[in-house]
Enzyme design. Structure first.
Site, short mmCIF file in Angstrom:
data_model
loop_
_atom_site.label_atom_id
_atom_site.label_comp_id
_atom_site.label_asym_id
_atom_site.label_seq_id
_atom_site.Cartn_x
_atom_site.Cartn_y
_atom_site.Cartn_z
N ASP A 65 2.74 7.89 65.32
CA ASP A 65 2.10 6.80 66.08
C ASP A 65 3.09 5.72 66.54
O ASP A 65 2.66 4.67 67.02
CB ASP A 65 1.02 6.13 65.21
CG ASP A 65 -0.22 6.98 65.06
OD1 ASP A 65 -1.00 7.04 66.01
OD2 ASP A 65 -0.38 7.61 63.99
N GLU A 70 3.03 -2.28 69.45
CA GLU A 70 2.35 -3.58 69.34
C GLU A 70 1.90 -3.88 67.91
O GLU A 70 1.86 -5.05 67.49
CB GLU A 70 1.10 -3.57 70.23
CG GLU A 70 0.14 -4.71 69.92
CD GLU A 70 -1.09 -4.73 70.80
OE1 GLU A 70 -1.21 -5.64 71.61
OE2 GLU A 70 -1.94 -3.81 70.69
N ASP A 71 1.55 -2.83 67.16
CA ASP A 71 0.98 -3.06 65.83
C ASP A 71 2.00 -3.55 64.81
O ASP A 71 1.62 -4.01 63.74
CB ASP A 71 0.32 -1.75 65.33
CG ASP A 71 -0.91 -1.42 66.15
OD1 ASP A 71 -1.67 -2.35 66.46
OD2 ASP A 71 -1.09 -0.24 66.50
N ARG A 90 1.65 4.64 58.76
CA ARG A 90 2.35 3.86 59.78
C ARG A 90 3.19 2.71 59.20
O ARG A 90 3.93 2.06 59.96
CB ARG A 90 1.35 3.31 60.81
CG ARG A 90 0.57 4.37 61.55
CD ARG A 90 -0.12 3.79 62.77
NE ARG A 90 0.82 3.16 63.67
CZ ARG A 90 0.49 2.35 64.66
NH1 ARG A 90 -0.78 2.08 64.88
NH2 ARG A 90 1.41 1.78 65.43
N ARG A 135 -8.29 -2.31 59.60
CA ARG A 135 -6.83 -2.36 59.44
C ARG A 135 -6.32 -3.73 58.99
O ARG A 135 -5.24 -3.84 58.39
CB ARG A 135 -6.15 -2.02 60.77
CG ARG A 135 -6.46 -0.64 61.32
CD ARG A 135 -5.71 0.42 60.57
NE ARG A 135 -6.01 1.75 61.06
CZ ARG A 135 -5.38 2.33 62.07
NH1 ARG A 135 -4.43 1.71 62.72
NH2 ARG A 135 -5.71 3.56 62.43
N HIS A 165 -9.54 -2.11 66.97
CA HIS A 165 -8.84 -3.39 66.97
C HIS A 165 -9.58 -4.41 67.83
O HIS A 165 -10.32 -4.03 68.75
CB HIS A 165 -7.43 -3.22 67.56
CG HIS A 165 -6.49 -2.46 66.70
ND1 HIS A 165 -5.70 -1.44 67.19
CD2 HIS A 165 -6.17 -2.57 65.39
CE1 HIS A 165 -4.95 -0.97 66.21
NE2 HIS A 165 -5.22 -1.63 65.10
N CYS A 252 -1.03 -1.77 73.47
CA CYS A 252 -0.46 -1.15 72.25
C CYS A 252 0.97 -0.69 72.44
O CYS A 252 1.71 -0.54 71.47
CB CYS A 252 -1.26 0.09 71.87
SG CYS A 252 -3.01 -0.10 72.03
#
Ligand code: CIR
Length: 257
Positions: A65, A70-71, A90, A135, A165, A252
């Protein structure tokens, strides 16, 4: 407030293992890595056309991923808050991003038991809206609150329903206008903004990326595109099919600095 601006965009390549990314769609909708790379290239080209200098990080096959960069970090003034992504597979993705950002920003990190995905963080001026999702937990939200308080930012937690999200269902278009998909969060949180409501049948289009005077939208969602243009914004549509299969979208794939 005018549209969001940026000088740099952090992007990370699509790994060979992208077809194994976390996804909730139909089992047979496996992302095509070659096509995803082509779409990613077009995304990068578009950011460059919009006058962003790209800061590229190589893909890492250990993290299917990792293109959803962005995460991994959020930028607030001179600070980069490096996240602890809420999906176990992740968590290690943030290390390479931290390394890249440390020469440009003061690095601070979300500590356990906090977990936070950048996709849950929507900044509009001095307000930082954070989705309470599967998350992102309240511990991390409290940490962000403490970290940004001195710089005069206001953190607003937003409860989410049936959304990965916050930015899957609310994004900022510019000029005090948000794009929202009704029914997934408490819209009263965004009452101070003009709202463009995404039709249910175009749910995926609720994630747009507004930067340097242009709103990048996902191709194939004509009603939403028209609604945005009717408010006076210029749009550029991009094909996102292979990222949609991986539950990701336009915001993202970059961190704008
Ligand atoms: C995940 O489930 O973590 C990825 N497959 C998708 C992440 C999308 N990121 C984002 O919306 N910021």
């Amino acid at each position: 407030m005018k549209t969001p601006t940026g000088k740099h965009a952090v992007v990370r390549g699509v790994p060979d293992t992208y077809y194994k990314c976390i996804r909730t769609g139909k089992p047979e909708d496996v992302p095509d890595v070659t096509l995803a790379r082509r779409q990613h290239q077009e995304y990068c080209r578009t950011l460059e056309k919009l006058k962003l200098e790209l800061l590229r990080i190589d893909a890492d096959d250990a993290y299917p991923d990792c293109c959803f960069v962005e995460d991994t970090a959020i930028i607030v003034a001179s600070m980069a808050i490096v996240t602890r992504i809420g999906a176990e597979s992740r968590v290690g993705e943030s290390a390479a991003v931290k390394e890249l950002l440390q020469s440009r920003k003061e690095i601070v990190e979300i500590e356990p038991p906090g977990t936070l995905d950048g996709g849950d963080v929507l900044r509009i001026g001095n307000n930082i809206y954070i989705g309470k999702s599967a998350r992102t937990n309240t511990d991390a939200i409290s940490q962000v609150k403490r970290l940004v308080k001195e710089c005069g930012f206001n953190v607003v937690p937003v409860r989410l329903k049936d959304a990965l999200h916050l930015k899957s269902v609310v994004t900022y278009v510019g000029d005090d206008t948000v794009l929202t998909l009704p029914g997934h969060c408490d819209e009263k949180c965004f009452a101070e903004y003009e709202r463009i409501r995404v039709p249910k049948e175009e749910a995926y289009a609720a994630n747009c990326l507004s930067v340097n005077g242009t709103v990048i939208v996902s191709d194939g969602y004509p009603m939403t595109k028209r609604l945005i243009e009717n408010e006076g914004f210029r749009t550029i549509p991009l094909q996102m099919s292979e990222f949609r299969k991986g539950d990701g979208s336009l915001t993202c794939l970059s961190i704008i600095l």
